[in-house]
Motif scaffolding. Structure first.
Motif, PDB file in Angstrom:
ATOM      1  N   LYS A 198       0.855  -1.436   0.314  1.00 42.65           N
ATOM      2  CA  LYS A 198       0.019  -0.074   0.193  1.00 42.65           C
ATOM      3  C   LYS A 198       0.909   1.281   0.345  1.00 42.65           C
ATOM      4  CE  LYS A 198      -3.991  -2.059   2.579  1.00 42.65           C
ATOM      5  NZ  LYS A 198      -4.474  -1.962   3.473  1.00 42.65           N
ATOM      6  N   PHE A 199       0.397   2.308  -1.017  1.00 43.94           N
ATOM      7  CA  PHE A 199       0.586   3.860  -0.430  1.00 43.94           C
ATOM      8  C   PHE A 199       0.118   4.864  -0.045  1.00 43.94           C
ATOM      9  CE2 PHE A 199       3.050   2.023  -4.176  1.00 43.94           C
ATOM     10  CZ  PHE A 199       4.298   2.383  -4.836  1.00 43.94           C
ATOM     11  N   ILE A 200       0.873   5.552   0.945  1.00 43.91           N
ATOM     12  CA  ILE A 200       0.471   5.919   2.267  1.00 43.91           C
ATOM     13  C   ILE A 200       0.600   7.709   1.604  1.00 43.91           C
ATOM     14  CG2 ILE A 200       0.375   7.332   4.132  1.00 43.91           C
ATOM     15  CD1 ILE A 200       0.623   4.780   5.641  1.00 43.91           C
ATOM     16  N   THR A 201      -0.227   8.606   0.593  1.00 42.80           N
ATOM     17  CA  THR A 201      -0.111   9.184  -0.414  1.00 42.80           C
ATOM     18  C   THR A 201       0.040  10.822   0.349  1.00 42.80           C
ATOM     19  OG1 THR A 201      -1.688   9.169  -1.049  1.00 42.80           O
ATOM     20  CG2 THR A 201       0.146   8.327  -2.293  1.00 42.80           C
ATOM     21  N   ASN A 202      -1.115  10.872   1.569  1.00 43.75           N
ATOM     22  CA  ASN A 202      -1.445  12.111   2.457  1.00 43.75           C
ATOM     23  C   ASN A 202      -1.164  11.724   2.958  1.00 43.75           C
ATOM     24  OD1 ASN A 202      -3.169  14.228   3.149  1.00 43.75           O
ATOM     25  ND2 ASN A 202      -5.162  12.632   3.379  1.00 43.75           N
ATOM     26  N   ILE A 203       0.042  12.655   3.357  1.00 48.00           N
ATOM     27  CA  ILE A 203       1.300  12.869   4.428  1.00 48.00           C
ATOM     28  C   ILE A 203       0.878  13.713   5.767  1.00 48.00           C
ATOM     29  CG2 ILE A 203       3.450  13.061   5.104  1.00 48.00           C
ATOM     30  CD1 ILE A 203       3.188  10.514   3.984  1.00 48.00           C
ATOM     31  N   HIS A 204       0.714  13.142   7.323  1.00 53.75           N
ATOM     32  CA  HIS A 204       0.283  14.782   8.084  1.00 53.75           C
ATOM     33  C   HIS A 204       1.100  14.683   8.873  1.00 53.75           C
ATOM     34  CE1 HIS A 204      -3.339  15.229   6.596  1.00 53.75           C
ATOM     35  NE2 HIS A 204      -3.771  14.043   6.702  1.00 53.75           N
ATOM     36  N   PRO A 205       1.920  15.789   9.827  1.00 49.12           N
ATOM     37  CA  PRO A 205       3.109  15.436  10.519  1.00 49.12           C
ATOM     38  C   PRO A 205       2.582  14.582  11.762  1.00 49.12           C
ATOM     39  CG  PRO A 205       1.201  17.640  10.758  1.00 49.12           C
ATOM     40  CD  PRO A 205       0.653  17.359   9.440  1.00 49.12           C
ATOM     41  N   GLU A 206       1.290  13.343  11.647  1.00 59.45           N
ATOM     42  CA  GLU A 206       0.893  13.040  13.095  1.00 59.45           C
ATOM     43  C   GLU A 206       1.638  11.534  11.964  1.00 59.45           C
ATOM     44  OE1 GLU A 206      -1.036  14.868  12.265  1.00 59.45           O
ATOM     45  OE2 GLU A 206      -0.496  16.536  13.844  1.00 59.45           O
ATOM     46  N   THR A 207       1.184  11.375  10.818  1.00 66.97           N
ATOM     47  CA  THR A 207       1.729  10.173  10.582  1.00 66.97           C
ATOM     48  C   THR A 207       2.696   8.856  10.565  1.00 66.97           C
ATOM     49  OG1 THR A 207       1.120  10.658   8.275  1.00 66.97           O
ATOM     50  CG2 THR A 207       1.606   8.968   8.283  1.00 66.97           C
ATOM     51  N   GLN A 208       2.563   7.844  10.893  1.00 72.80           N
ATOM     52  CA  GLN A 208       3.199   7.168  12.166  1.00 72.80           C
ATOM     53  C   GLN A 208       4.988   6.823  10.866  1.00 72.80           C
ATOM     54  OE1 GLN A 208       2.718   4.180  14.597  1.00 72.80           O
ATOM     55  NE2 GLN A 208       3.165   5.453  16.133  1.00 72.80           N
ATOM     56  N   ILE A 209       6.050   6.143  11.250  1.00 76.51           N
ATOM     57  CA  ILE A 209       6.923   5.331  10.422  1.00 76.51           C
ATOM     58  C   ILE A 209       7.224   4.142  10.985  1.00 76.51           C
ATOM     59  CG2 ILE A 209       9.477   5.795   9.715  1.00 76.51           C
ATOM     60  CD1 ILE A 209       9.299   8.641   9.852  1.00 76.51           C
ATOM     61  N   LYS A 210       7.063   3.593  10.578  1.00 79.46           N
ATOM     62  CA  LYS A 210       7.026   2.419  10.324  1.00 79.46           C
ATOM     63  C   LYS A 210       8.585   0.903  10.241  1.00 79.46           C
ATOM     64  CE  LYS A 210       2.179   1.382  12.158  1.00 79.46           C
ATOM     65  NZ  LYS A 210       0.953   0.832  12.443  1.00 79.46           N
ATOM     66  N   GLN A 211       8.939   0.082  10.721  1.00 76.74           N
ATOM     67  CA  GLN A 211       9.804  -0.956   9.908  1.00 76.74           C
ATOM     68  C   GLN A 211       8.969  -1.386   9.037  1.00 76.74           C
ATOM     69  OE1 GLN A 211      12.552  -1.831  12.210  1.00 76.74           O
ATOM     70  NE2 GLN A 211      12.725  -2.916   9.722  1.00 76.74           N
ATOM     71  N   ASP A 212      10.017  -1.564   8.244  1.00 80.32           N
ATOM     72  CA  ASP A 212       9.978  -1.736   6.863  1.00 80.32           C
ATOM     73  C   ASP A 212       9.666  -0.751   5.726  1.00 80.32           C
ATOM     74  OD1 ASP A 212      11.957  -4.099   7.373  1.00 80.32           O
ATOM     75  OD2 ASP A 212      10.166  -5.220   8.189  1.00 80.32           O
ATOM     76  N   ASP A 213       9.582   0.170   6.341  1.00 80.89           N
ATOM     77  CA  ASP A 213       8.286   1.592   5.050  1.00 80.89           C
ATOM     78  C   ASP A 213       9.273   1.866   4.343  1.00 80.89           C
ATOM     79  OD1 ASP A 213       6.221   1.599   6.794  1.00 80.89           O
ATOM     80  OD2 ASP A 213       6.693   3.491   7.912  1.00 80.89           O
ATOM     81  N   LEU A 214       9.113   1.972   3.293  1.00 85.48           N
ATOM     82  CA  LEU A 214      10.122   2.652   1.804  1.00 85.48           C
ATOM     83  C   LEU A 214       9.253   3.934   2.086  1.00 85.48           C
ATOM     84  CD1 LEU A 214      11.972   1.989  -0.186  1.00 85.48           C
ATOM     85  CD2 LEU A 214      10.282   1.478  -1.513  1.00 85.48           C
ATOM     86  N   LEU A 215      10.931   5.421   2.343  1.00 86.15           N
ATOM     87  CA  LEU A 215      10.424   6.310   2.740  1.00 86.15           C
ATOM     88  C   LEU A 215      10.264   7.536   0.945  1.00 86.15           C
ATOM     89  CD1 LEU A 215      11.496   7.911   5.825  1.00 86.15           C
ATOM     90  CD2 LEU A 215       9.789   6.561   5.606  1.00 86.15           C
ATOM     91  N   TYR A 216       9.694   8.161   0.434  1.00 85.19           N
ATOM     92  CA  TYR A 216       9.444   9.008  -1.159  1.00 85.19           C
ATOM     93  C   TYR A 216      10.158  10.154  -0.093  1.00 85.19           C
ATOM     94  CZ  TYR A 216       8.170   5.204  -3.633  1.00 85.19           C
ATOM     95  OH  TYR A 216       7.901   3.762  -4.205  1.00 85.19           O
ATOM     96  N   VAL A 217      11.008  10.995  -0.055  1.00 88.46           N
ATOM     97  CA  VAL A 217      11.705  12.196   0.154  1.00 88.46           C
ATOM     98  C   VAL A 217      12.040  12.900  -1.099  1.00 88.46           C
ATOM     99  CG1 VAL A 217      12.365  10.756   2.407  1.00 88.46           C
ATOM    100  CG2 VAL A 217      14.414  11.101   0.361  1.00 88.46           C
ATOM    101  N   PHE A 218      11.991  14.684  -0.787  1.00 86.94           N
ATOM    102  CA  PHE A 218      12.913  15.577  -1.219  1.00 86.94           C
ATOM    103  C   PHE A 218      13.817  16.507  -0.467  1.00 86.94           C
ATOM    104  CE2 PHE A 218      11.539  19.440  -2.500  1.00 86.94           C
ATOM    105  CZ  PHE A 218      11.466  19.276  -4.096  1.00 86.94           C
ATOM    106  N   GLY A 219      14.145  16.542  -1.498  1.00 85.06           N
ATOM    107  CA  GLY A 219      15.772  17.075  -0.512  1.00 85.06           C
ATOM    108  C   GLY A 219      16.756  17.833  -1.452  1.00 85.06           C
ATOM    109  N   SER A 220      17.342  18.028  -1.009  1.00 85.63           N
ATOM    110  CA  SER A 220      19.012  18.367  -1.403  1.00 85.63           C
ATOM    111  C   SER A 220      19.648  17.121  -1.330  1.00 85.63           C
ATOM    112  CB  SER A 220      19.997  19.462  -1.103  1.00 85.63           C
ATOM    113  OG  SER A 220      20.472  18.568   0.438  1.00 85.63           O
ATOM    114  N   PRO A 221      20.310  16.587  -2.890  1.00 87.04           N
ATOM    115  CA  PRO A 221      21.487  15.600  -2.714  1.00 87.04           C
ATOM    116  C   PRO A 221      22.496  15.171  -0.912  1.00 87.04           C
ATOM    117  CG  PRO A 221      21.627  16.716  -4.735  1.00 87.04           C
ATOM    118  CD  PRO A 221      20.768  17.370  -3.922  1.00 87.04           C
TER     119      PRO A 221
END
Length: 669
Positions: free
Chosen positions: A631-654
């Motif tokens: 499953k994909f969680i695309t509606n990210i809130h500050p309260e959204t939990q990060i769990k073991q084996d998650d795959l994070l899609y992140v945006f930022g500088s290299p």
């Protein structure tokens, strides 16, 4: 220590360089330079070359490499598609030339056997010259190029029976029929071996060689296969050149044919020059000067006779006038295999020395005329097509052409349609897209094999030359909205564009080209858009580059539109875009999107919310989405939990992404 051969090579190459440099200034083809080098340096000139036999051996290697490369580019499928043209076109051309020449020679006082043998000699064209020029001009796969290749293949095959028949003609043997039957069996067995090697043996060998990643081994293997096949054909009584051609066909069925061609080309260019030099060395200058008027008269007669018979043969095959004339201007000369056959004839007393020198002089003149005739064949064909003819002749030609396009009569309701010229890869793909989009279209094609292929797919296709006004009328070119010209012959493409513009100014003409030099010419002729293959590939690559730099799609599309609307001037210009260009400036930020796994055991962010993890405050990273299982969680809130084996899609500088990735891999015990 003596190095006669090395000395001869230095003389040939040095003299060739000087002569060809002058010829380039005068816009004279390089082939003429090599012929003149042989005449000057040969035994009948200044006698600068000592090892004449050794130079002839080098020339044979050049012919082998030339036929090998042509075989690679042609492929077994390409040969199969023109098998009828090979047999009937070759038979009509060779048989017609032998018969006509024999009659003329008999009237000139030669005996019947000498007249027939002279017909043998004149029927053979120059495979080396014609194929080299067709390849340089990119016309191997053009209609007249394919027919010329087919006729040359037949000539290379028929030269063997001719050599076997020569002793019988001279009265030295009575077993020619048995010998011919044995030779036919050998040819059949050889072709079977070629097919087996092409499908099973050679691809496997080349795969093993390629996996070694050794360029030297690859070159050695390819050259070895070429020479081995040529030697094998020679050992069973066939010609070396024919064996090299079949070796190329074998390689063409593998995935490595393009690289093989690239590796062989340098060898071909250097060795083929020795062939043309060796031809020039045969000419006796003293004899030539003494009989110069008669020689030129006979040369003109031979060229006209042979060209006319070739034209009649192509006409009988059902091709349009342009293809007929251009083929005739390609195979009118006397070729290298005629020299081999003439040596056999002299051995059996079928050709006296004086006749042999006439033959050599006529052959060299016809060879020297070939580059000029082929370079201007398109213009000459246009002139002849427009030339005034008797009314009855023009009516018969018109009726003949119309018979070829009767199938188009069923399309009288065509309007606002697409016309596709050529059913090659590009034409086929355009037709597929048009069918999917339900756009009415009609295809014009000259190749009988491609016609059959299109009809099997129930395509709307007619046989004809798109530069012919009758064909254009029958596809209702004046009612067409778009015309796509997807053929590789530059001269024919220009003629088609020019002829279309005589009928309509509203049709949008799109031309595909391989070469940058043709863009401006096509646009001047009346094309609306010219698509160079290499530039479109570059645009597609750079589109993907821009997307990786997160440039908005609308800006990317604007950038592409600017390049195309300016006829690819940015890509053709060495400095790229000018400073005053109106194209948008690309502000590419030092930002990227990455995927980071959370799978290194309990660390400071597992079980915490996005806000509590401090990814934004400590690392300057924004979480765009999280993949959890399937499953994909695309509606990210500050309260959204990060769990073991998650795959994070992140945006930022290299740099920040690299730091976060390092942090996630740290395990806290």
């Amino acid at each position: 220590m003596e190095f006669h051969l090395l000395q001869d090579i230095v003389i040939i190459l040095g003299l060739s360089v000087l002569i060809i440099l002058v010829f380039q200034k005068l816009k004279i083809p390089a082939i003429m330079g090599f012929l003149l080098t042989g005449i000057i340096a040969g035994p009948h000139g200044l006698s600068l070359i000592k090892g004449v036999h050794e130079v002839e051996l080098l020339s044979e290697i050049g012919v082998i490499f030339l036929l090998f490369v042509i075989g690679i580019e042609f492929s077994l499928k390409g040969l199969s598609s023109i098998k009828n043209t090979v047999f009937w076109g070759g038979l009509l051309q060779v048989g017609g030339t032998i018969l006509t020449t024999a009659v003329c020679a008999k009237l000139m006082g030669l005996s019947l056997k000498e007249a027939i043998f002279m017909g043998f000699l004149l029927s053979l064209s120059s495979t080396a010259i014609v194929l080299k020029l067709l390849q340089e001009r990119g016309e191997i796969t053009s209609p007249h190029g394919r027919i010329a290749v087919a006729i040359l293949i037949f000539q290379d095959l028929i030269v063997v029976p001719m050599m076997l028949f020569t002793p019988l003609l001279s009265g030295h043997t009575d077993n020619a029929l048995e010998t011919l039957l044995i030779m036919l069996a050998k040819v059949t067995a050889f072709i079977a071996v070629v097919i087996l090697m092409a499908r099973y043996f050679v691809p496997a060998i080349l795969h093993l060689v390629v996996t070694s990643k050794s360029r030297e081994l690859f070159i050695i293997t390819v050259v070895g296969l070429c020479f081995a096949t040529a030697w094998f054909t020679a050992s069973v009584g066939l010609s070396l050149a024919l064996g090299a051609f079949f070796a190329g066909l074998i390689i063409s069925e593998s995935d490595y044919s393009h690289q093989a061609t690239a590796n062989i080309l340098p060898f071909r260019e250097i060795f083929i020059s020795f062939f043309f030099v060796s031809v020039g060395m045969l000419l006796d200058l003293k004899f030539f000067i003494q009989h110069i008027a008669v020689i030129h008269l006979l040369a003109f007669a031979a060229i006209f006779l042979k060209g006319s018979i070739a034209a009649i043969a192509v006409f009988i095959l059902g091709y349009p006038p342009r293809t007929i004339f251009q083929t005739a201007f390609s195979v009118f000369q006397i070729g290298e295999f005629a020299f081999l056959l003439s040596a056999t004839g002299m051995q059996y007393g079928l050709i006296p020395e004086s006749t042999y020198q006439y033959f050599l002089a006529i052959s060299i003149i016809s060879m020297g005329a070939t580059p000029f005739m082929m370079n201007y064949s398109s213009r000459i064909a246009d002139f002849l097509i427009k030339a005034p003819l008797p009314k009855t002749v023009r009516e018969r030609l018109s009726t003949y052409t119309k018979a070829k396009v009767e199938a188009a009569q069923a399309h009288a309701d065509l309007h606002d349609h697409l016309v596709i010229v050529g059913y090659g890869i590009n034409g086929e793909n355009v037709a597929k897209a048009a069918k999917q989009a339900q756009i009415p279209y009609i295809i014009i094609e000259l190749d009988p094999g491609k016609i059959r292929k299109a009809k099997l797919r129930d395509e709307n296709v007619i046989f004809g030359d798109a530069a012919d006004e009758t064909i254009l009328k029958h596809v209702f070119i004046h009612k067409a909205r778009v015309v796509v010209i997807a053929i590789s012959d530059s001269d024919t493409t220009q003629a088609i564009v020019n002829r279309i513009r005589q009928f309509t100014d509203t049709a949008y003409i799109i031309v595909r080209t391989r070469y940058l030099r043709d863009i401006e010419q096509y646009l001047r002729q009346g094309a609306d858009e010219v698509i160079p293959e290499e530039f479109e590939t570059s645009i597609e690559i750079f589109t993907r580059v821009l997307r990786q730099y997160l440039v908005p799609d609308n800006e990317i599309q604007g950038f592409i539109n600017h390049i195309r609307s300016d006829n690819y001037d940015m890509l053709r210009n060495i400095s790229g875009l000018s400073q005053n260009s109106s194209v948008f400036p690309l502000h590419i930020p030092d930002i990227e999107i990455a995927t980071l796994p959370v799978q290194q055991g309990p660390n400071k962010i597992i079980g915490k919310s996005v806000y509590e993890s401090g990814l934004r405050t400590h690392y300057g990273i924004t979480v765009l989405a999280i993949k959890r299982g399937s499953k994909f969680i695309t509606n990210i809130h500050p309260e959204t939990q990060i769990k073991q084996d998650d795959l994070l899609y992140v945006f930022g500088s290299p740099d920040n992404i690299q730091k976060l990735n390092h942090f996630l891999k740290l395990t806290i015990i």
